[in-house]
Design an enzyme around this catalytic site. Structure first.
Site, mmCIF file in Angstrom:
data_model
loop_
_atom_site.group_PDB
_atom_site.id
_atom_site.type_symbol
_atom_site.label_atom_id
_atom_site.label_comp_id
_atom_site.label_asym_id
_atom_site.label_seq_id
_atom_site.Cartn_x
_atom_site.Cartn_y
_atom_site.Cartn_z
ATOM 1 N N VAL A 77 3.940 9.152 13.993
ATOM 2 C CA VAL A 77 3.951 9.519 12.992
ATOM 3 C C VAL A 77 3.258 9.297 12.587
ATOM 4 O O VAL A 77 2.801 8.287 11.466
ATOM 5 C CB VAL A 77 5.483 9.590 12.066
ATOM 6 C CG1 VAL A 77 5.911 10.293 11.237
ATOM 7 C CG2 VAL A 77 6.738 10.078 13.185
ATOM 8 N N CYS A 78 2.289 10.404 11.103
ATOM 9 C CA CYS A 78 1.611 10.089 10.065
ATOM 10 C C CYS A 78 2.158 9.205 9.040
ATOM 11 O O CYS A 78 3.457 9.731 8.314
ATOM 12 C CB CYS A 78 0.646 10.903 9.701
ATOM 13 S SG CYS A 78 -0.182 10.565 8.296
ATOM 14 N N VAL A 79 1.750 8.198 8.476
ATOM 15 C CA VAL A 79 2.425 6.868 7.300
ATOM 16 C C VAL A 79 1.932 7.682 6.168
ATOM 17 O O VAL A 79 3.633 7.682 5.107
ATOM 18 C CB VAL A 79 1.771 5.311 7.964
ATOM 19 C CG1 VAL A 79 0.353 5.827 6.955
ATOM 20 C CG2 VAL A 79 2.007 4.776 6.255
#
Lengths: 121, 119, 98
Positions: B77-79
């Site tokens: 998941v992209c931070v």
């Protein structure tokens, strides 16, 4: 150098109405940091991302258009804009905030065809 | 053959996550590899364990978690996108991890194919 | 290049933009784009024209879900998710027209 791929980012959406343009730009910067061969294509409403004179104070959104001007500093210099998309929106190159290469639809298609990874936002 | 997957939309609102899931299952059925599934934009909402769909509907989040567990798939998941949308370590479903956009670029470099699912 | 389209051509420009720019390759219609390949649809003529330049495929599960699996126009090849994966594997790159 065997790990260098040709990434093209196809931008077809206008800024602010949705977040796609802004978050696409974030991917572009990271891809450049990985020393990949990066090209940006602006077609359809994506050409509005490059419109000069964006003033976003009243909608309380961050104006991220200056980032396109900073791309050169990340060695991202290949920006292509579709001629037909500009014409359909009554825009010319002079309306854009960065120097770009204007290509016909067919030339853009051939350019995208030559890439290893196509990311459309 | 190794496939990288990018999911750009959240569960239920768009079909993107469903199609990406079916695509991953078909990759695995052929004996090929899903190198990574990267969740970006509203796609990060696929990772919250707080999701509770009605009983007669599919559980999209659990489906991803199960796929990750059974086939050892890396769900990232992209931070930056996650923090914008309230997705954090403490509400992450099993099998997901939070990391940077570099993981997406790495997928583009390392996988034989990168396939994008979105709106 | 495998061009993946997922939006109805009556709602979005993705199909038209693809047909305007791409010289050839394959087009795969998924999700709401499958309506474009149904008989009598306003966009069906564009798909039929495109068959001269592109191999055109439509995702069967999406046709079936929308109740239009029996209306697929001639020349468009139905594929399942396994066929989708094979198309991606057969082409050096894919372009999802989002």
């Amino acid at each position: 150098m065997s790990n260098v791929k040709k990434f093209v980012f196809v931008n077809r959406k206008a800024p602010y109405g949705t977040i796609y343009a802004l978050e696409a730009l974030e991917v572009v910067l990271i891809t450049a940091a990985f020393d990949q061969d990066v090209s940006l294509v602006f077609m359809d409403d994506g050409v509005y991302q490059l419109k000069r004179g964006q003033q976003t104070q009243a909608i309380e959104n961050k104006n991220f258009s200056p980032v396109y001007r900073a791309l050169e500093g990340y060695d991202v210099e290949k920006l292509y804009v579709e001629r037909e998309a500009l014409a359909a929106r009554a825009l010319t190159e002079d309306d854009l905030l960065v120097p770009v290469t204007v290509l016909s639809s067919a030339e853009l298609g051939a350019l995208i065809d030559s890439q290893d990874v196509v990311l459309s936002f | 053959m190794k496939f990288g997957i990018l999911v750009n939309e959240g569960p239920y609102q768009h079909q993107a996550s469903d199609t990406a899931y079916q695509f991953c299952k078909a990759v695995l059925a052929k004996g090929w590899q899903v190198q990574r599934v990267f969740f970006y934009h509203d796609g990060v909402n696929n990772a919250t364990k707080l999701t509770e769909p009605p009983q007669d509907d599919r559980n999209i989040v659990q489906r991803w978690s199960r796929l990750a567990e059974e086939h050892d798939i890396d769900l990232v998941v992209c931070v930056a996108a996650a923090l914008r949308r309230g997705i954090r370590e403490d509400n992450l479903a099993p099998g997901f991890r939070i990391s940077g956009l570099g993981q997406l670029v790495e997928s583009g470099i390392q996988a034989d194919r990168l396939v994008v699912f979105g709106d | 290049m495998l061009h993946i389209i997922n939006k109805s051509p009556l709602e979005r420009s993705a199909l038209d933009s693809c047909l305007r720019t791409a010289g050839g390759g394959a087009i795969l219609l998924i999700e709401d784009a499958v309506y474009a390949a149904t008989r009598g649809h306003a966009a069906a003529a564009r798909i039929e024209e495109a068959l001269a330049r592109f191999a055109v495929y439509a995702l069967t599960p999406d046709l079936a879900a929308r109740g239009v699996a029996d209306r697929l126009i001639d020349g468009v090849t139905p594929v399942d998710y396994g066929g989708f994966v094979e198309l991606v594997a057969e082409h050096p790159a894919s372009h999802s027209w989002l």
